[in-house]
Design a protein around this motif. Sequence first.
Motif, mmCIF file in Angstrom:
data_model
loop_
_atom_site.group_PDB
_atom_site.id
_atom_site.type_symbol
_atom_site.label_atom_id
_atom_site.label_comp_id
_atom_site.label_asym_id
_atom_site.label_seq_id
_atom_site.Cartn_x
_atom_site.Cartn_y
_atom_site.Cartn_z
ATOM 1 N N ALA A 54 0.067 -14.369 2.810
ATOM 2 C CA ALA A 54 0.362 -13.284 3.196
ATOM 3 C C ALA A 54 -0.604 -12.212 2.550
ATOM 4 O O ALA A 54 -0.935 -11.377 2.918
ATOM 5 N N THR B 264 4.187 -10.266 11.343
ATOM 6 C CA THR B 264 3.230 -9.618 10.453
ATOM 7 C C THR B 264 3.555 -8.425 9.869
ATOM 8 O O THR B 264 2.734 -7.844 9.093
ATOM 9 N N THR B 265 4.757 -8.008 9.940
ATOM 10 C CA THR B 265 5.353 -6.754 9.439
ATOM 11 C C THR B 265 5.709 -6.933 8.125
ATOM 12 O O THR B 265 6.055 -8.182 7.696
ATOM 13 N N ILE C 259 7.347 -10.444 6.674
ATOM 14 C CA ILE C 259 6.780 -11.195 5.592
ATOM 15 C C ILE C 259 7.629 -11.235 4.330
ATOM 16 O O ILE C 259 7.988 -12.437 3.823
ATOM 17 N N LEU D 75 -4.337 -13.376 11.100
ATOM 18 C CA LEU D 75 -3.262 -12.957 11.794
ATOM 19 C C LEU D 75 -2.223 -14.040 12.417
ATOM 20 O O LEU D 75 -0.949 -13.791 12.279
ATOM 21 N N TYR E 92 5.212 -16.823 8.503
ATOM 22 C CA TYR E 92 6.260 -15.781 8.046
ATOM 23 C C TYR E 92 7.048 -15.214 9.452
ATOM 24 O O TYR E 92 7.897 -14.559 9.328
ATOM 25 N N VAL F 227 -0.698 -16.069 9.842
ATOM 26 C CA VAL F 227 0.563 -15.420 9.104
ATOM 27 C C VAL F 227 1.835 -15.134 9.984
ATOM 28 O O VAL F 227 2.860 -15.545 9.484
ATOM 29 N N GLU F 228 1.529 -14.643 10.897
ATOM 30 C CA GLU F 228 2.576 -14.914 12.379
ATOM 31 C C GLU F 228 3.477 -16.344 12.200
ATOM 32 O O GLU F 228 4.577 -16.369 12.545
ATOM 33 N N ALA G 38 -4.130 -12.657 3.518
ATOM 34 C CA ALA G 38 -4.358 -11.947 4.671
ATOM 35 C C ALA G 38 -4.257 -10.467 4.517
ATOM 36 O O ALA G 38 -5.413 -9.617 5.196
ATOM 37 N N ARG G 39 -3.536 -9.824 3.712
ATOM 38 C CA ARG G 39 -3.474 -8.390 3.343
ATOM 39 C C ARG G 39 -4.820 -7.866 2.858
ATOM 40 O O ARG G 39 -5.148 -6.879 3.190
ATOM 41 N N THR H 46 -7.447 -7.802 5.730
ATOM 42 C CA THR H 46 -7.189 -7.246 6.830
ATOM 43 C C THR H 46 -6.892 -5.794 6.575
ATOM 44 O O THR H 46 -6.934 -5.033 7.338
#
Length: 396
Positions: free
Chosen positions: A196, A97-98, A102, A87, A94, A90-91, A199-200, A203
């Motif tokens: 992204a 993280t929403t 992204i 996370l 991008y 990603v933050e 990560a998706r 998570t």
Amino acid sequence: MRLFFVFLLLSTFVGGSSFLLGHNTLLPTRIWTARRSRFNTDCVNFSLAAKKKKSSSAASSSSSGSGSGGGFGAVKEKGPPTKKQILKRVEQTYGGTTPQQIARATQERIQTRIRQLPAPIQMALQLYQQIQQWDAHLSKLSLLQQAQLDPSELEGAKRARNELNRMYQENKDIIASDQDLHNLLQKFTWDASADAKTARSMTGDMNAETTQRIERACQAVAEAVVEQEGLCLDVGCGFGVLVPFLVKAGVPAVNIHGVDLSEEMIKNAKEQHGVSKGKSPTFTSCDFLNEYNGPSSINGDNESSRQLFRAAIFCSCLHDLPDPMAALTKATSLLEVGGKIVIVHAQGASHVLKQVHSNPVLVQRGLPTTEELANLPNLRLLEEPAVAATKKESKE
């Protein structure tokens, strides 16, 4: 959710083979959406002077064991990153993280890569996108509607195509075909979204229906691979999403070979799954159609040194390739006699057709039909695919 499912099995008979086309799970590719615009060839009368870099060999781009660089950081005999680390990455990449953050940052990353290209390549991409959008628009019109088109539009499309062909002819060392530009856009898209998507997947939770379909596909692969102690080819492997499914089905991780056009996807795959030296999958970043030749049993590039696969799986990628039928023929050439190819799309043929309509630049055709699959050389279709918008597609 809908499933596109087709089986073929490579036969041992000379001149009459069959293969297993199996399970191909596709990921949406809607990030790049080229807008149809007027054709403009006024500023493309120049030649491309830059030299195209030689493609690195599959050996130099592939890796098993510990990954090096990229993804969420270099991994040296350590496990995959934690959810917290993912996370954070990603933050940083991008700006949040929403899904909205992204999506916006991914689009910006794609545009940045395009702006970094030499001006001639940017112009070629612009022409290519205009032509693809025009061709897609034209294909939706009846003959009567086409006859009513403004002649200036038809002439503009013709000039754009002639200009792009001229650029291909004069600058073969950089761009030689539509396929080159298609691959460039695909690469930028997947590179920009790799972190992204990885990560998706780590998570979030895959729904039970999709999980079962992927497990079914990987089991079909395992049936061809495990007993013969053979190798498995994962085309368009992305960040290695199939690895745990294949391992669960009984395929040794070291026998899995993944190939993907996106270097960033491969970096993530190495980080996630290439953490056990000598026991991990092999991941290669290259153009499957034009560059990938499979693993070699000895140091050398000659045909006799090449190892063949017992099974190949297309998961979430066949519609993204510039020529799906050529890709299937290429995969067949990498199979042992009696090997299998598995194709799966959990959302079905209808979903791909929607992508063709909404994003014709990247997704240019639907999934192969029964007739196309049955006519592939040296192959025999074992299970017919579900046709779009049919009860079979909904049921499967």
